[in-house]
Design an enzyme around this catalytic site. Sequence first.
Site, PDB file in Angstrom:
ATOM      1  N   ASP A  30       0.852  -1.196   0.000  1.00 51.39           N
ATOM      2  CA  ASP A  30       0.000   0.000   0.000  1.00 51.39           C
ATOM      3  C   ASP A  30       0.885   1.242   0.000  1.00 51.39           C
ATOM      4  O   ASP A  30       1.896   1.290   0.708  1.00 51.39           O
ATOM      5  CB  ASP A  30      -0.929  -0.017   1.221  1.00 51.39           C
ATOM      6  CG  ASP A  30      -2.068   0.975   1.100  1.00 51.39           C
ATOM      7  OD1 ASP A  30      -3.226   0.548   0.966  1.00 51.39           O
ATOM      8  OD2 ASP A  30      -1.804   2.201   1.115  1.00 51.39           O
ATOM      9  N   ILE A  31       0.500   2.235  -0.779  1.00 48.90           N
ATOM     10  CA  ILE A  31       1.311   3.452  -0.916  1.00 48.90           C
ATOM     11  C   ILE A  31       1.304   4.288   0.374  1.00 48.90           C
ATOM     12  O   ILE A  31       2.205   5.096   0.612  1.00 48.90           O
ATOM     13  CB  ILE A  31       0.806   4.286  -2.132  1.00 48.90           C
ATOM     14  CG1 ILE A  31       1.896   5.183  -2.687  1.00 48.90           C
ATOM     15  CG2 ILE A  31      -0.451   5.075  -1.799  1.00 48.90           C
ATOM     16  CD1 ILE A  31       1.559   5.781  -4.045  1.00 48.90           C
ATOM     17  N   GLY A  92     -14.936   3.698   3.720  1.00 51.67           N
ATOM     18  CA  GLY A  92     -13.634   4.229   3.333  1.00 51.67           C
ATOM     19  C   GLY A  92     -13.143   3.674   2.005  1.00 51.67           C
ATOM     20  O   GLY A  92     -12.022   3.964   1.599  1.00 51.67           O
ATOM     21  N   GLN A  93     -13.974   2.870   1.328  1.00 51.98           N
ATOM     22  CA  GLN A  93     -13.525   2.351   0.023  1.00 51.98           C
ATOM     23  C   GLN A  93     -13.304   3.524  -0.930  1.00 51.98           C
ATOM     24  O   GLN A  93     -14.224   4.323  -1.161  1.00 51.98           O
ATOM     25  CB  GLN A  93     -14.535   1.367  -0.583  1.00 51.98           C
ATOM     26  CG  GLN A  93     -14.007   0.732  -1.871  1.00 51.98           C
ATOM     27  CD  GLN A  93     -14.970  -0.264  -2.529  1.00 51.98           C
ATOM     28  OE1 GLN A  93     -16.085  -0.468  -2.065  1.00 51.98           O
ATOM     29  NE2 GLN A  93     -14.524  -0.865  -3.618  1.00 51.98           N
ATOM     30  N   SER A  94     -12.076   3.622  -1.419  1.00 48.05           N
ATOM     31  CA  SER A  94     -11.754   4.752  -2.293  1.00 48.05           C
ATOM     32  C   SER A  94     -11.328   4.294  -3.677  1.00 48.05           C
ATOM     33  O   SER A  94     -11.298   5.089  -4.616  1.00 48.05           O
ATOM     34  CB  SER A  94     -10.655   5.601  -1.657  1.00 48.05           C
ATOM     35  OG  SER A  94      -9.490   4.815  -1.463  1.00 48.05           O
ATOM     36  N   HIS A  99     -10.340  -5.166  -3.390  1.00 47.12           N
ATOM     37  CA  HIS A  99      -8.995  -5.409  -2.840  1.00 47.12           C
ATOM     38  C   HIS A  99      -9.080  -5.762  -1.373  1.00 47.12           C
ATOM     39  O   HIS A  99      -9.877  -5.208  -0.623  1.00 47.12           O
ATOM     40  CB  HIS A  99      -8.091  -4.186  -3.037  1.00 47.12           C
ATOM     41  CG  HIS A  99      -8.690  -2.899  -2.545  1.00 47.12           C
ATOM     42  ND1 HIS A  99      -9.614  -2.188  -3.282  1.00 47.12           N
ATOM     43  CD2 HIS A  99      -8.506  -2.208  -1.403  1.00 47.12           C
ATOM     44  CE1 HIS A  99      -9.974  -1.117  -2.600  1.00 47.12           C
ATOM     45  NE2 HIS A  99      -9.321  -1.107  -1.443  1.00 47.12           N
ATOM     46  N   LEU A 100      -8.229  -6.670  -0.982  1.00 45.97           N
ATOM     47  CA  LEU A 100      -8.135  -7.105   0.406  1.00 45.97           C
ATOM     48  C   LEU A 100      -6.910  -6.425   1.008  1.00 45.97           C
ATOM     49  O   LEU A 100      -5.817  -6.501   0.442  1.00 45.97           O
ATOM     50  CB  LEU A 100      -7.963  -8.624   0.405  1.00 45.97           C
ATOM     51  CG  LEU A 100      -8.131  -9.368   1.722  1.00 45.97           C
ATOM     52  CD1 LEU A 100      -9.584  -9.283   2.189  1.00 45.97           C
ATOM     53  CD2 LEU A 100      -7.750 -10.837   1.528  1.00 45.97           C
ATOM     54  N   HIS A 101      -7.114  -5.750   2.157  1.00 42.24           N
ATOM     55  CA  HIS A 101      -5.973  -5.190   2.879  1.00 42.24           C
ATOM     56  C   HIS A 101      -5.434  -6.279   3.801  1.00 42.24           C
ATOM     57  O   HIS A 101      -6.199  -6.943   4.504  1.00 42.24           O
ATOM     58  CB  HIS A 101      -6.399  -4.022   3.771  1.00 42.24           C
ATOM     59  CG  HIS A 101      -6.913  -2.812   3.046  1.00 42.24           C
ATOM     60  ND1 HIS A 101      -6.166  -1.670   2.887  1.00 42.24           N
ATOM     61  CD2 HIS A 101      -8.102  -2.561   2.453  1.00 42.24           C
ATOM     62  CE1 HIS A 101      -6.875  -0.763   2.231  1.00 42.24           C
ATOM     63  NE2 HIS A 101      -8.062  -1.276   1.965  1.00 42.24           N
TER      64      HIS A 101
END
Length: 113
Positions: A30-31, A92-94, A99-101
């Site tokens: 993740d960035i 918070g989905q942006s 995608h799975l964190h």
Amino acid sequence: MTDCLFCKIIRGEIPAKKVHEDEHTFAFEDISPQAPTHVLIVPKKHIRGLKEAVQEDAELIGHLQLAAAKIGRQRGIEEGYRTVLNVGPKSGQSVFHLHLHLLGGRDLLWPPG
Ligand code: AMP
Ligand code: ZN
């Protein structure tokens, strides 16, 4: 999908730090990491989000979880990590490519904010 950030990362059009790749999944750092390990695991197939997933995606979604477990093992964070799938703008989905964190490497609070 042409205009999707994560599809572009999968195609190599936008740089990312790749962590894992197999036939169906792609994982990268993740960035803006929220924990010492913060990896995003995405299906190569463009799915907008969990709400939009269909029965034929079931195996693929399971595959994401198992890829997370594999990375968790490799990173030595099995004492405690979390996989999170944000669904919809209020969560918070942006980015609207499922995608799975994978978050770990520190104490994680419960419930999450
Ligand atoms: P979400 O808020 O669940 O939609 O998660 C989107 C995640 O994508 C956030 O944690 C962002 O930090 C991350 N992100 C956004 N752009 C990039 C990028 N170019 N490379 C890696 N991660 C990104
Ligand atoms: Zn996409």
